[in-house]
Design an enzyme around this catalytic site. Structure first.
Site: not given
Ligand code: SF4
Ligand code: SF4
Ligand code: SF4
Length: 578
Positions: A283, A286, A303, A323, A362, A365, A370, A507
Protein backbone atom coordinates in the site's frame (compact mmCIF):
# COMPACT_ATOMS: atom_id res chain seq x y z
CA UNK A 1 -28.95 23.13 35.50
CA UNK A 2 -32.38 22.35 36.88
CA UNK A 3 -33.55 20.79 40.14
CA UNK A 4 -35.32 17.44 40.24
CA UNK A 5 -35.98 14.74 42.81
CA UNK A 6 -35.29 11.09 42.07
CA UNK A 7 -36.49 8.52 44.59
CA UNK A 8 -36.76 11.22 47.29
CA UNK A 9 -33.23 12.52 46.71
CA UNK A 10 -32.76 16.06 45.34
CA UNK A 11 -30.50 16.24 42.29
CA UNK A 12 -29.27 18.87 39.84
CA UNK A 13 -29.07 17.96 36.19
CA UNK A 14 -28.44 19.71 32.88
CA UNK A 15 -31.54 21.13 31.26
CA UNK A 16 -32.53 19.00 28.26
CA UNK A 17 -31.48 15.70 29.86
CA UNK A 18 -33.85 12.76 29.69
CA UNK A 19 -35.05 11.15 32.91
CA UNK A 20 -32.90 8.13 31.99
CA UNK A 21 -29.73 10.25 31.61
CA UNK A 22 -30.50 12.08 34.84
CA UNK A 23 -31.06 8.83 36.71
CA UNK A 24 -27.78 7.43 35.36
CA UNK A 25 -25.91 10.49 36.62
CA UNK A 26 -27.63 10.13 39.99
CA UNK A 27 -26.50 6.50 40.17
CA UNK A 28 -30.06 5.16 39.87
CA UNK A 29 -30.54 2.12 37.62
CA UNK A 30 -33.58 2.07 35.35
CA UNK A 31 -33.77 -1.08 33.19
CA UNK A 32 -33.90 -0.54 29.40
CA UNK A 33 -34.16 -2.75 26.35
CA UNK A 34 -34.64 -0.80 23.13
CA UNK A 35 -32.49 2.11 24.29
CA UNK A 36 -29.06 2.47 22.67
CA UNK A 37 -26.77 5.28 23.56
CA UNK A 38 -23.20 5.68 22.30
CA UNK A 39 -22.98 9.44 21.91
CA UNK A 40 -19.32 9.41 20.77
CA UNK A 41 -20.39 7.42 17.73
CA UNK A 42 -23.66 9.38 17.28
CA UNK A 43 -25.59 6.22 18.05
CA UNK A 44 -28.75 6.99 19.92
CA UNK A 45 -31.90 4.91 19.74
CA UNK A 46 -34.54 6.41 21.94
CA UNK A 47 -37.63 5.46 20.02
CA UNK A 48 -39.26 4.32 23.25
CA UNK A 49 -40.79 1.21 21.70
CA UNK A 50 -40.24 -1.33 24.46
CA UNK A 51 -41.60 0.72 27.45
CA UNK A 52 -39.39 -1.16 29.88
CA UNK A 53 -38.07 2.07 31.42
CA UNK A 54 -41.46 3.27 32.71
CA UNK A 55 -41.31 5.50 35.80
CA UNK A 56 -43.78 7.50 37.90
CA UNK A 57 -43.73 11.29 37.87
CA UNK A 58 -45.67 13.26 40.46
CA UNK A 59 -48.71 14.97 38.91
CA UNK A 60 -48.81 12.61 35.89
CA UNK A 61 -51.58 10.01 35.92
CA UNK A 62 -49.84 7.57 33.58
CA UNK A 63 -46.43 6.00 33.83
CA UNK A 64 -43.97 7.59 31.40
CA UNK A 65 -40.91 6.25 29.54
CA UNK A 66 -37.66 7.54 31.09
CA UNK A 67 -35.64 7.25 27.88
CA UNK A 68 -37.75 9.68 25.87
CA UNK A 69 -39.02 12.14 28.49
CA UNK A 70 -37.03 15.29 29.16
CA UNK A 71 -36.77 16.47 32.79
CA UNK A 72 -38.48 19.68 33.91
CA UNK A 73 -37.74 22.04 36.83
CA UNK A 74 -39.07 20.61 40.08
CA UNK A 75 -39.93 17.20 38.58
CA UNK A 76 -40.43 14.50 41.21
CA UNK A 77 -39.55 11.09 39.77
CA UNK A 78 -39.97 7.65 41.30
CA UNK A 79 -38.26 4.80 39.48
CA UNK A 80 -38.93 1.91 41.83
CA UNK A 81 -42.58 2.06 42.89
CA UNK A 82 -44.52 -1.18 42.85
CA UNK A 83 -46.60 0.20 39.96
CA UNK A 84 -43.52 0.89 37.81
CA UNK A 85 -41.94 -2.47 38.63
CA UNK A 86 -45.19 -4.34 37.88
CA UNK A 87 -45.56 -2.53 34.57
CA UNK A 88 -42.01 -3.46 33.54
CA UNK A 89 -42.59 -7.06 34.48
CA UNK A 90 -45.83 -7.21 32.48
CA UNK A 91 -44.10 -5.70 29.44
CA UNK A 92 -41.35 -8.31 29.53
CA UNK A 93 -43.92 -11.08 30.11
CA UNK A 94 -45.78 -9.89 27.02
CA UNK A 95 -42.54 -9.88 25.00
CA UNK A 96 -41.85 -13.43 26.18
CA UNK A 97 -45.35 -14.52 25.16
CA UNK A 98 -44.32 -14.09 21.53
CA UNK A 99 -40.78 -15.42 21.81
CA UNK A 100 -39.53 -18.91 20.93
CA UNK A 101 -37.92 -19.29 24.38
CA UNK A 102 -35.29 -21.72 23.09
CA UNK A 103 -32.63 -20.04 25.19
CA UNK A 104 -30.63 -23.24 25.77
CA UNK A 105 -29.74 -23.52 22.11
CA UNK A 106 -29.68 -19.84 21.22
CA UNK A 107 -26.38 -18.19 20.21
CA UNK A 108 -27.19 -15.43 22.69
CA UNK A 109 -27.70 -17.81 25.63
CA UNK A 110 -26.20 -16.11 28.72
CA UNK A 111 -25.47 -13.07 26.59
CA UNK A 112 -28.99 -11.87 25.83
CA UNK A 113 -30.45 -8.64 27.13
CA UNK A 114 -34.01 -10.02 27.12
CA UNK A 115 -32.90 -13.07 29.12
CA UNK A 116 -31.01 -10.86 31.62
CA UNK A 117 -33.98 -8.55 32.00
CA UNK A 118 -36.35 -11.44 32.66
CA UNK A 119 -33.93 -12.61 35.34
CA UNK A 120 -33.53 -9.10 36.79
CA UNK A 121 -37.29 -8.72 37.06
CA UNK A 122 -37.67 -12.13 38.69
CA UNK A 123 -39.94 -13.57 35.99
CA UNK A 124 -40.50 -17.25 36.71
CA UNK A 125 -43.40 -18.15 34.43
CA UNK A 126 -44.73 -17.20 31.03
CA UNK A 127 -48.14 -15.89 31.99
CA UNK A 128 -49.52 -15.07 28.59
CA UNK A 129 -49.89 -17.89 26.09
CA UNK A 130 -51.34 -17.16 22.69
CA UNK A 131 -50.69 -16.91 18.99
CA UNK A 132 -46.98 -16.77 18.07
CA UNK A 133 -45.66 -15.07 14.97
CA UNK A 134 -43.73 -17.28 12.58
CA UNK A 135 -41.13 -16.12 10.08
CA UNK A 136 -38.63 -17.87 7.87
CA UNK A 137 -34.98 -17.44 8.88
CA UNK A 138 -32.84 -15.54 6.40
CA UNK A 139 -29.67 -17.59 6.06
CA UNK A 140 -28.80 -16.27 2.60
CA UNK A 141 -25.57 -14.50 3.53
CA UNK A 142 -22.13 -15.74 4.53
CA UNK A 143 -22.03 -13.36 7.50
CA UNK A 144 -25.26 -13.03 9.43
CA UNK A 145 -28.58 -14.74 10.08
CA UNK A 146 -31.90 -12.97 10.62
CA UNK A 147 -34.43 -14.76 12.77
CA UNK A 148 -37.45 -12.46 13.02
CA UNK A 149 -39.15 -14.82 15.48
CA UNK A 150 -36.73 -13.56 18.14
CA UNK A 151 -37.14 -9.92 17.21
CA UNK A 152 -38.63 -7.66 19.89
CA UNK A 153 -38.99 -4.71 17.48
CA UNK A 154 -36.59 -2.52 19.44
CA UNK A 155 -35.38 -0.89 16.20
CA UNK A 156 -31.75 -0.74 17.30
CA UNK A 157 -30.69 -2.44 14.06
CA UNK A 158 -32.60 0.15 12.05
CA UNK A 159 -30.89 3.01 13.89
CA UNK A 160 -27.53 1.37 13.44
CA UNK A 161 -27.90 0.49 9.79
CA UNK A 162 -29.86 3.51 8.61
CA UNK A 163 -28.51 6.35 10.73
CA UNK A 164 -25.03 5.33 11.84
CA UNK A 165 -23.95 3.27 8.84
CA UNK A 166 -26.30 5.03 6.35
CA UNK A 167 -26.72 1.79 4.43
CA UNK A 168 -30.50 1.61 4.91
CA UNK A 169 -31.10 -2.13 4.71
CA UNK A 170 -33.83 -2.41 7.36
CA UNK A 171 -37.21 -0.91 8.02
CA UNK A 172 -40.33 -1.96 9.87
CA UNK A 173 -43.01 -3.35 7.56
CA UNK A 174 -46.65 -4.28 8.21
CA UNK A 175 -48.65 -3.18 11.24
CA UNK A 176 -49.59 -4.39 14.71
CA UNK A 177 -48.90 -8.06 15.44
CA UNK A 178 -47.69 -8.56 11.85
CA UNK A 179 -44.94 -5.93 12.21
CA UNK A 180 -41.52 -7.22 11.25
CA UNK A 181 -38.14 -5.63 10.58
CA UNK A 182 -37.55 -6.40 6.93
CA UNK A 183 -35.54 -5.53 3.85
CA UNK A 184 -36.74 -3.67 0.76
CA UNK A 185 -39.01 -5.94 -1.31
CA UNK A 186 -38.31 -8.64 1.29
CA UNK A 187 -35.01 -9.34 -0.48
CA UNK A 188 -32.71 -11.91 1.10
CA UNK A 189 -29.73 -10.21 2.76
CA UNK A 190 -27.29 -11.48 0.15
CA UNK A 191 -29.16 -9.51 -2.52
CA UNK A 192 -29.24 -6.21 -0.60
CA UNK A 193 -26.62 -3.47 -0.28
CA UNK A 194 -25.75 -4.85 3.17
CA UNK A 195 -22.01 -4.46 3.75
CA UNK A 196 -22.00 -7.30 6.31
CA UNK A 197 -20.28 -5.04 8.82
CA UNK A 198 -22.24 -6.90 11.51
CA UNK A 199 -22.93 -3.78 13.54
CA UNK A 200 -26.65 -4.57 13.63
CA UNK A 201 -25.71 -7.94 15.14
CA UNK A 202 -23.58 -6.15 17.76
CA UNK A 203 -26.46 -3.98 18.94
CA UNK A 204 -29.34 -6.47 18.66
CA UNK A 205 -30.32 -7.31 22.25
CA UNK A 206 -31.61 -10.83 21.40
CA UNK A 207 -30.88 -13.73 19.08
CA UNK A 208 -32.81 -12.10 16.21
CA UNK A 209 -29.56 -11.19 14.47
CA UNK A 210 -26.64 -13.56 14.85
CA UNK A 211 -23.49 -14.47 13.00
CA UNK A 212 -23.08 -17.42 10.65
CA UNK A 213 -21.26 -19.97 12.79
CA UNK A 214 -18.41 -21.70 10.94
CA UNK A 215 -16.90 -23.56 13.89
CA UNK A 216 -18.26 -26.96 12.76
CA UNK A 217 -16.35 -26.70 9.45
CA UNK A 218 -13.19 -25.67 11.30
CA UNK A 219 -13.46 -28.62 13.73
CA UNK A 220 -13.97 -30.95 10.76
CA UNK A 221 -10.83 -29.63 9.07
CA UNK A 222 -8.78 -29.98 12.27
CA UNK A 223 -9.86 -33.61 12.68
CA UNK A 224 -9.29 -34.47 9.03
CA UNK A 225 -5.88 -36.23 8.91
CA UNK A 226 -5.54 -35.34 5.24
CA UNK A 227 -5.63 -31.61 5.94
CA UNK A 228 -2.91 -29.24 7.10
CA UNK A 229 -4.75 -26.47 8.93
CA UNK A 230 -3.12 -23.06 9.22
CA UNK A 231 -4.72 -20.48 11.49
CA UNK A 232 -4.09 -16.74 11.47
CA UNK A 233 -5.39 -14.18 13.95
CA UNK A 234 -6.17 -10.53 13.22
CA UNK A 235 -4.66 -7.79 15.40
CA UNK A 236 -7.90 -6.92 17.21
CA UNK A 237 -8.49 -10.46 18.53
CA UNK A 238 -5.68 -10.28 21.10
CA UNK A 239 -7.24 -7.18 22.67
CA UNK A 240 -10.70 -8.70 23.14
CA UNK A 241 -10.57 -12.51 23.40
CA UNK A 242 -9.84 -12.31 27.14
CA UNK A 243 -13.29 -10.76 27.68
CA UNK A 244 -14.89 -14.06 26.65
CA UNK A 245 -13.12 -15.59 29.65
CA UNK A 246 -14.05 -12.78 32.08
CA UNK A 247 -10.59 -11.22 31.96
CA UNK A 248 -10.52 -7.42 32.42
CA UNK A 249 -11.38 -5.34 29.35
CA UNK A 250 -8.20 -4.27 27.57
CA UNK A 251 -6.25 -7.42 28.58
CA UNK A 252 -3.69 -8.37 25.94
CA UNK A 253 -3.84 -12.14 25.52
CA UNK A 254 -1.56 -12.65 22.50
CA UNK A 255 0.51 -15.45 24.10
CA UNK A 256 -2.45 -17.28 25.67
CA UNK A 257 -4.38 -17.07 22.39
CA UNK A 258 -1.46 -18.67 20.54
CA UNK A 259 -1.22 -21.41 23.17
CA UNK A 260 -4.98 -22.05 22.95
CA UNK A 261 -4.88 -22.34 19.14
CA UNK A 262 -2.14 -24.97 19.39
CA UNK A 263 -4.15 -26.93 21.93
CA UNK A 264 -7.18 -26.80 19.64
CA UNK A 265 -5.12 -28.76 17.12
CA UNK A 266 -4.16 -26.27 14.41
CA UNK A 267 -1.04 -27.40 12.57
CA UNK A 268 0.49 -23.96 12.15
CA UNK A 269 -0.33 -20.92 14.29
CA UNK A 270 0.37 -17.70 12.43
CA UNK A 271 -0.31 -14.00 12.76
CA UNK A 272 -2.35 -11.87 10.35
CA UNK A 273 -0.11 -9.05 11.61
CA UNK A 274 2.62 -10.55 9.40
CA UNK A 275 0.30 -9.97 6.44
CA UNK A 276 -0.61 -6.51 7.73
CA UNK A 277 3.09 -5.66 7.38
CA UNK A 278 2.95 -7.08 3.87
CA UNK A 279 -0.10 -4.93 3.14
CA UNK A 280 1.82 -1.86 4.24
CA UNK A 281 4.68 -2.73 1.86
CA UNK A 282 2.26 -2.89 -1.05
CA UNK A 283 0.00 0.00 0.00
CA UNK A 284 2.84 2.41 0.84
CA UNK A 285 4.43 1.53 -2.50
CA UNK A 286 1.14 2.27 -4.26
CA UNK A 287 0.81 5.62 -2.45
CA UNK A 288 4.35 6.64 -3.42
CA UNK A 289 3.74 5.55 -6.99
CA UNK A 290 0.60 7.69 -7.20
CA UNK A 291 2.36 10.66 -5.56
CA UNK A 292 5.38 10.48 -7.89
CA UNK A 293 3.52 9.75 -11.11
CA UNK A 294 0.52 12.06 -10.78
CA UNK A 295 -1.74 9.11 -10.08
CA UNK A 296 -5.30 9.31 -8.73
CA UNK A 297 -5.45 10.79 -5.27
CA UNK A 298 -6.48 10.32 -2.57
CA UNK A 299 -5.62 6.67 -2.17
CA UNK A 300 -8.15 4.89 0.05
CA UNK A 301 -7.20 1.99 2.30
CA UNK A 302 -8.87 -1.24 1.26
CA UNK A 303 -8.38 -3.65 4.14
CA UNK A 304 -11.97 -3.42 5.40
CA UNK A 305 -14.29 -5.56 3.23
CA UNK A 306 -17.46 -3.91 4.56
CA UNK A 307 -16.11 -0.55 3.52
CA UNK A 308 -15.13 -1.96 0.12
CA UNK A 309 -18.65 -3.28 -0.42
CA UNK A 310 -20.07 0.07 0.70
CA UNK A 311 -18.10 2.03 -1.91
CA UNK A 312 -19.02 -0.53 -4.58
CA UNK A 313 -22.72 0.06 -3.88
CA UNK A 314 -22.79 3.72 -2.89
CA UNK A 315 -19.95 5.44 -4.78
CA UNK A 316 -19.34 3.39 -7.94
CA UNK A 317 -17.97 6.51 -9.66
CA UNK A 318 -15.05 6.53 -7.19
CA UNK A 319 -13.91 2.94 -7.67
CA UNK A 320 -10.58 4.04 -9.14
CA UNK A 321 -9.37 5.55 -5.87
CA UNK A 322 -9.21 2.68 -3.36
CA UNK A 323 -5.87 0.92 -3.12
CA UNK A 324 -5.95 -2.34 -5.06
CA UNK A 325 -4.37 -4.19 -2.13
CA UNK A 326 -6.25 -7.20 -0.82
CA UNK A 327 -7.00 -7.20 2.90
CA UNK A 328 -4.24 -8.67 5.10
CA UNK A 329 -5.89 -12.05 5.77
CA UNK A 330 -6.46 -12.56 2.03
CA UNK A 331 -2.82 -11.69 1.33
CA UNK A 332 -1.89 -14.22 4.01
CA UNK A 333 -4.01 -16.92 2.35
CA UNK A 334 -2.45 -16.21 -1.05
CA UNK A 335 1.11 -16.47 0.29
CA UNK A 336 0.31 -19.51 2.45
CA UNK A 337 -1.07 -21.51 -0.47
CA UNK A 338 1.72 -20.58 -2.90
CA UNK A 339 5.16 -19.77 -1.53
CA UNK A 340 4.81 -21.43 1.88
CA UNK A 341 3.00 -24.46 0.51
CA UNK A 342 6.05 -24.96 -1.67
CA UNK A 343 8.48 -24.33 1.19
CA UNK A 344 6.59 -26.71 3.49
CA UNK A 345 6.30 -29.25 0.68
CA UNK A 346 2.51 -29.51 1.06
CA UNK A 347 -0.03 -29.69 -1.76
CA UNK A 348 -2.01 -26.39 -1.55
CA UNK A 349 -5.21 -28.42 -2.01
CA UNK A 350 -4.50 -30.05 1.36
CA UNK A 351 -3.98 -26.75 3.11
CA UNK A 352 -6.91 -25.21 4.94
CA UNK A 353 -6.50 -21.55 5.91
CA UNK A 354 -8.64 -20.39 8.83
CA UNK A 355 -8.84 -16.70 9.67
CA UNK A 356 -9.84 -15.58 13.15
CA UNK A 357 -11.26 -12.12 12.61
CA UNK A 358 -13.13 -9.49 14.64
CA UNK A 359 -15.30 -9.17 11.61
CA UNK A 360 -18.39 -10.66 9.98
CA UNK A 361 -17.70 -9.00 6.61
CA UNK A 362 -14.58 -11.12 6.22
CA UNK A 363 -16.78 -14.22 6.09
CA UNK A 364 -18.46 -12.73 3.02
CA UNK A 365 -15.12 -11.47 1.66
CA UNK A 366 -13.57 -14.94 1.70
CA UNK A 367 -16.26 -16.00 -0.79
CA UNK A 368 -15.67 -13.16 -3.26
CA UNK A 369 -14.91 -14.88 -6.59
CA UNK A 370 -12.20 -12.37 -7.59
CA UNK A 371 -10.21 -13.43 -4.50
CA UNK A 372 -10.29 -17.12 -5.40
CA UNK A 373 -7.58 -18.86 -7.40
CA UNK A 374 -9.80 -21.25 -9.26
CA UNK A 375 -13.34 -22.52 -9.28
CA UNK A 376 -14.22 -23.42 -5.66
CA UNK A 377 -10.65 -22.74 -4.52
CA UNK A 378 -10.42 -19.89 -2.05
CA UNK A 379 -7.16 -18.71 -0.51
CA UNK A 380 -8.98 -18.38 2.83
CA UNK A 381 -11.22 -21.35 3.53
CA UNK A 382 -13.02 -20.35 6.73
CA UNK A 383 -13.41 -17.21 8.77
CA UNK A 384 -14.40 -17.41 12.41
CA UNK A 385 -14.96 -14.48 14.73
CA UNK A 386 -13.47 -13.76 18.16
CA UNK A 387 -16.72 -15.04 19.69
CA UNK A 388 -16.54 -18.29 17.71
CA UNK A 389 -12.91 -18.84 18.73
CA UNK A 390 -13.98 -18.26 22.34
CA UNK A 391 -16.67 -20.94 21.94
CA UNK A 392 -14.18 -23.43 20.47
CA UNK A 393 -11.77 -22.86 23.37
CA UNK A 394 -14.58 -23.36 25.88
CA UNK A 395 -15.88 -26.41 24.02
CA UNK A 396 -12.40 -27.97 24.17
CA UNK A 397 -12.36 -27.50 27.94
CA UNK A 398 -9.26 -25.30 27.86
CA UNK A 399 -8.80 -23.11 30.92
CA UNK A 400 -7.78 -20.03 28.99
CA UNK A 401 -6.64 -17.87 31.92
CA UNK A 402 -4.18 -20.58 33.07
CA UNK A 403 -2.45 -21.02 29.71
CA UNK A 404 1.23 -20.09 29.40
CA UNK A 405 2.25 -17.42 26.88
CA UNK A 406 3.48 -18.96 23.63
CA UNK A 407 4.88 -17.41 20.45
CA UNK A 408 3.48 -17.66 16.94
CA UNK A 409 5.16 -20.15 14.63
CA UNK A 410 8.25 -18.83 12.93
CA UNK A 411 6.90 -18.55 9.44
CA UNK A 412 4.24 -15.92 8.88
CA UNK A 413 4.42 -15.18 12.59
CA UNK A 414 6.81 -12.21 12.86
CA UNK A 415 5.16 -8.82 13.02
CA UNK A 416 5.92 -5.21 13.87
CA UNK A 417 4.19 -2.62 16.03
CA UNK A 418 2.86 -1.01 12.86
CA UNK A 419 0.81 -4.08 12.03
CA UNK A 420 -0.70 -4.39 15.51
CA UNK A 421 -2.40 -1.00 15.32
CA UNK A 422 -4.27 -2.06 12.15
CA UNK A 423 -6.98 -3.12 14.58
CA UNK A 424 -8.03 0.40 15.53
CA UNK A 425 -9.25 3.45 13.66
CA UNK A 426 -6.28 5.47 12.39
CA UNK A 427 -3.89 2.55 12.79
CA UNK A 428 -3.61 1.49 9.14
CA UNK A 429 -2.73 4.94 7.88
CA UNK A 430 -0.27 5.49 10.74
CA UNK A 431 1.41 2.19 9.89
CA UNK A 432 1.55 3.14 6.18
CA UNK A 433 3.09 6.52 6.99
CA UNK A 434 5.87 4.96 9.07
CA UNK A 435 7.05 3.17 5.93
CA UNK A 436 6.06 5.71 3.25
CA UNK A 437 7.88 8.58 4.99
CA UNK A 438 11.01 6.43 5.28
CA UNK A 439 10.86 5.47 1.63
CA UNK A 440 10.23 9.09 0.56
CA UNK A 441 12.94 10.69 2.64
CA UNK A 442 15.34 7.88 3.44
CA UNK A 443 15.15 9.15 7.01
CA UNK A 444 14.44 6.87 9.92
CA UNK A 445 12.09 9.07 11.93
CA UNK A 446 12.62 9.23 15.69
CA UNK A 447 8.97 10.03 16.21
CA UNK A 448 6.81 7.32 14.75
CA UNK A 449 3.77 7.80 17.00
CA UNK A 450 1.52 9.95 14.84
CA UNK A 451 -0.69 11.07 17.73
CA UNK A 452 -2.56 13.48 15.45
CA UNK A 453 -4.07 10.47 13.63
CA UNK A 454 -5.37 8.78 16.78
CA UNK A 455 -8.61 9.11 18.71
CA UNK A 456 -12.27 8.23 18.37
CA UNK A 457 -13.65 11.28 16.59
CA UNK A 458 -15.72 9.98 13.67
CA UNK A 459 -13.94 12.00 10.97
CA UNK A 460 -10.42 13.27 11.49
CA UNK A 461 -7.86 14.92 9.29
CA UNK A 462 -4.23 15.89 9.77
CA UNK A 463 -1.45 17.26 7.63
CA UNK A 464 1.89 15.56 8.05
CA UNK A 465 5.00 17.46 7.02
CA UNK A 466 7.26 15.15 4.99
CA UNK A 467 10.48 17.14 4.54
CA UNK A 468 8.59 20.27 3.59
CA UNK A 469 5.90 18.49 1.57
CA UNK A 470 2.50 18.55 3.29
CA UNK A 471 0.69 15.19 3.11
CA UNK A 472 -3.00 15.50 4.00
CA UNK A 473 -4.57 12.48 5.66
CA UNK A 474 -8.26 11.79 6.28
CA UNK A 475 -9.70 9.14 8.58
CA UNK A 476 -13.27 7.97 9.04
CA UNK A 477 -14.76 5.13 11.05
CA UNK A 478 -18.38 4.11 10.79
CA UNK A 479 -19.91 4.12 7.32
CA UNK A 480 -21.97 7.28 7.87
CA UNK A 481 -18.71 9.12 8.49
CA UNK A 482 -17.16 7.41 5.48
CA UNK A 483 -20.06 8.67 3.36
CA UNK A 484 -19.57 12.25 4.59
CA UNK A 485 -15.83 12.10 3.86
CA UNK A 486 -16.34 10.63 0.39
CA UNK A 487 -18.93 13.27 -0.43
CA UNK A 488 -16.35 15.90 0.54
CA UNK A 489 -13.82 14.20 -1.78
CA UNK A 490 -16.41 14.14 -4.56
CA UNK A 491 -16.95 17.84 -3.88
CA UNK A 492 -13.27 18.54 -4.49
CA UNK A 493 -11.75 18.42 -1.00
CA UNK A 494 -8.09 17.42 -1.34
CA UNK A 495 -6.49 14.56 0.53
CA UNK A 496 -3.49 12.41 -0.31
CA UNK A 497 -4.59 9.34 1.62
CA UNK A 498 -7.72 8.28 3.49
CA UNK A 499 -8.28 5.41 5.89
CA UNK A 500 -11.77 4.05 6.32
CA UNK A 501 -13.04 1.35 8.64
CA UNK A 502 -16.67 0.38 8.66
CA UNK A 503 -17.03 -0.33 12.35
CA UNK A 504 -17.20 2.39 14.95
CA UNK A 505 -13.76 2.40 16.57
CA UNK A 506 -12.34 0.19 13.79
CA UNK A 507 -11.89 -3.57 14.08
CA UNK A 508 -11.68 -3.43 17.89
CA UNK A 509 -15.40 -2.65 17.69
CA UNK A 510 -16.03 -5.23 14.93
CA UNK A 511 -19.24 -7.20 14.57
CA UNK A 512 -17.52 -10.47 15.57
CA UNK A 513 -15.96 -9.16 18.78
CA UNK A 514 -17.36 -10.03 22.23
CA UNK A 515 -20.56 -8.05 22.79
CA UNK A 516 -19.56 -4.74 24.31
CA UNK A 517 -22.99 -3.83 25.67
CA UNK A 518 -22.84 -0.55 23.75
CA UNK A 519 -20.16 0.74 26.11
CA UNK A 520 -17.66 2.82 24.17
CA UNK A 521 -15.16 2.68 27.01
CA UNK A 522 -14.71 -0.98 26.13
CA UNK A 523 -13.84 -0.12 22.51
CA UNK A 524 -11.38 2.55 23.68
CA UNK A 525 -9.67 0.20 26.12
CA UNK A 526 -9.23 -2.44 23.40
CA UNK A 527 -7.61 0.23 21.18
CA UNK A 528 -5.31 1.28 24.04
CA UNK A 529 -4.22 -2.35 24.42
CA UNK A 530 -3.13 -2.40 20.76
CA UNK A 531 -1.21 0.88 21.08
CA UNK A 532 0.54 -0.58 24.12
CA UNK A 533 1.47 -3.75 22.21
CA UNK A 534 2.87 -1.55 19.43
CA UNK A 535 5.01 0.33 21.98
CA UNK A 536 6.31 -2.92 23.45
CA UNK A 537 7.45 -4.31 20.09
CA UNK A 538 11.17 -4.15 19.30
CA UNK A 539 10.43 -3.50 15.60
CA UNK A 540 7.71 -0.95 14.84
CA UNK A 541 7.98 -0.32 11.08
CA UNK A 542 6.60 -2.83 8.59
CA UNK A 543 9.56 -2.68 6.19
CA UNK A 544 11.86 -3.83 9.01
CA UNK A 545 10.03 -7.15 9.45
CA UNK A 546 12.74 -9.70 8.60
CA UNK A 547 10.26 -12.40 7.48
CA UNK A 548 8.70 -9.89 5.07
CA UNK A 549 12.15 -8.91 3.76
CA UNK A 550 12.90 -12.60 3.18
CA UNK A 551 9.55 -13.11 1.43
CA UNK A 552 10.41 -10.39 -1.10
CA UNK A 553 13.97 -11.72 -1.57
CA UNK A 554 12.86 -15.31 -2.10
CA UNK A 555 9.56 -14.88 -3.88
CA UNK A 556 7.86 -11.55 -4.47
CA UNK A 557 10.95 -9.60 -5.63
CA UNK A 558 9.83 -6.01 -4.94
CA UNK A 559 6.65 -4.29 -3.70
CA UNK A 560 4.34 -3.80 -6.67
CA UNK A 561 6.13 -6.48 -8.74
CA UNK A 562 4.21 -8.57 -11.27
CA UNK A 563 4.09 -11.48 -8.80
CA UNK A 564 2.89 -9.19 -6.01
CA UNK A 565 0.13 -7.87 -8.24
CA UNK A 566 -0.96 -11.34 -9.23
CA UNK A 567 -1.27 -12.53 -5.63
CA UNK A 568 -1.79 -9.52 -3.42
CA UNK A 569 -3.98 -7.13 -5.39
CA UNK A 570 -7.60 -7.23 -6.50
CA UNK A 571 -10.34 -5.45 -8.43
CA UNK A 572 -13.70 -3.90 -7.49
CA UNK A 573 -17.21 -4.24 -8.88
CA UNK A 574 -20.00 -1.70 -9.35
CA UNK A 575 -23.12 -2.86 -7.48
CA UNK A 576 -26.80 -1.90 -7.09
CA UNK A 577 -27.67 0.74 -4.49
CA UNK A 578 -30.45 -1.18 -2.70
S1 SF4 B 1 -14.16 -5.53 11.81
FE1 SF4 B 1 -15.31 -3.82 10.96
S2 SF4 B 1 -13.73 -2.27 10.52
FE2 SF4 B 1 -12.68 -4.21 10.78
S3 SF4 B 1 -12.49 -5.03 8.72
FE3 SF4 B 1 -14.35 -5.90 9.61
S4 SF4 B 1 -15.99 -4.56 8.96
FE4 SF4 B 1 -14.07 -3.46 8.65
S1 SF4 C 1 -24.50 -5.77 8.58
FE1 SF4 C 1 -24.15 -3.56 8.56
S2 SF4 C 1 -24.87 -2.92 6.56
FE2 SF4 C 1 -25.71 -4.97 6.88
S3 SF4 C 1 -27.72 -4.65 7.76
FE3 SF4 C 1 -26.30 -4.83 9.49
S4 SF4 C 1 -25.67 -2.72 9.98
FE4 SF4 C 1 -26.61 -2.72 7.93
S1 SF4 D 1 -33.64 -7.52 14.86
FE1 SF4 D 1 -32.79 -7.21 16.92
S2 SF4 D 1 -32.13 -5.06 16.92
FE2 SF4 D 1 -33.54 -5.31 15.21
S3 SF4 D 1 -35.53 -4.73 16.00
FE3 SF4 D 1 -35.35 -6.95 16.21
S4 SF4 D 1 -34.57 -7.28 18.26
FE4 SF4 D 1 -34.22 -5.13 17.77
Amino acid sequence: MINITINNNPFQVEDGSTILDAAKKAGVHIPTLCHLDMHDFKMVNRVGTCRVCMVEVEGRRNLIPACSTVVAEGMVIRTNTIRAIKARRTIVELLLSNHPKDCLICERNQNCELQSLAAELGIREVKYQGYQSHHKKDTSSYSLIRNAEKCILCRRCETMCNEVQTVGVYSAVNRGFETVIGTAFDLPMIETACTFCGQCVSVCPTGALTLVDNTAEVWAAIYDPEKYVIVQTAPAIRAALGEVFQMPVGSRVTGKMTAALRRLGFDLVCDTDFAADLTIMEEANELLDRLKNNGTLPILTSCCPAWVKFIEHQFPDLLDIPSTCKSPHEMFGAIAKTHYAQKLGIDPEKIVVVSVMPCLAKKYEAARPELAYGKNSAYVDYVISTRELGSMIREAGITFADLPDEDFDSIMGESTGASVIFGTTGGVIEAALRTAVYWLTGEKLDKIDFEELRGMQGIRSATIDVQGTPVRIGIAHGLGNARALLEAVRGGEKYHAIEIMACPGGCVGGGGQPYHGNNIEIIKQRADALYQEDKDKSIRRSHENTEIQRLYEEFLETPGSHKAHELLHTTYTKREKI
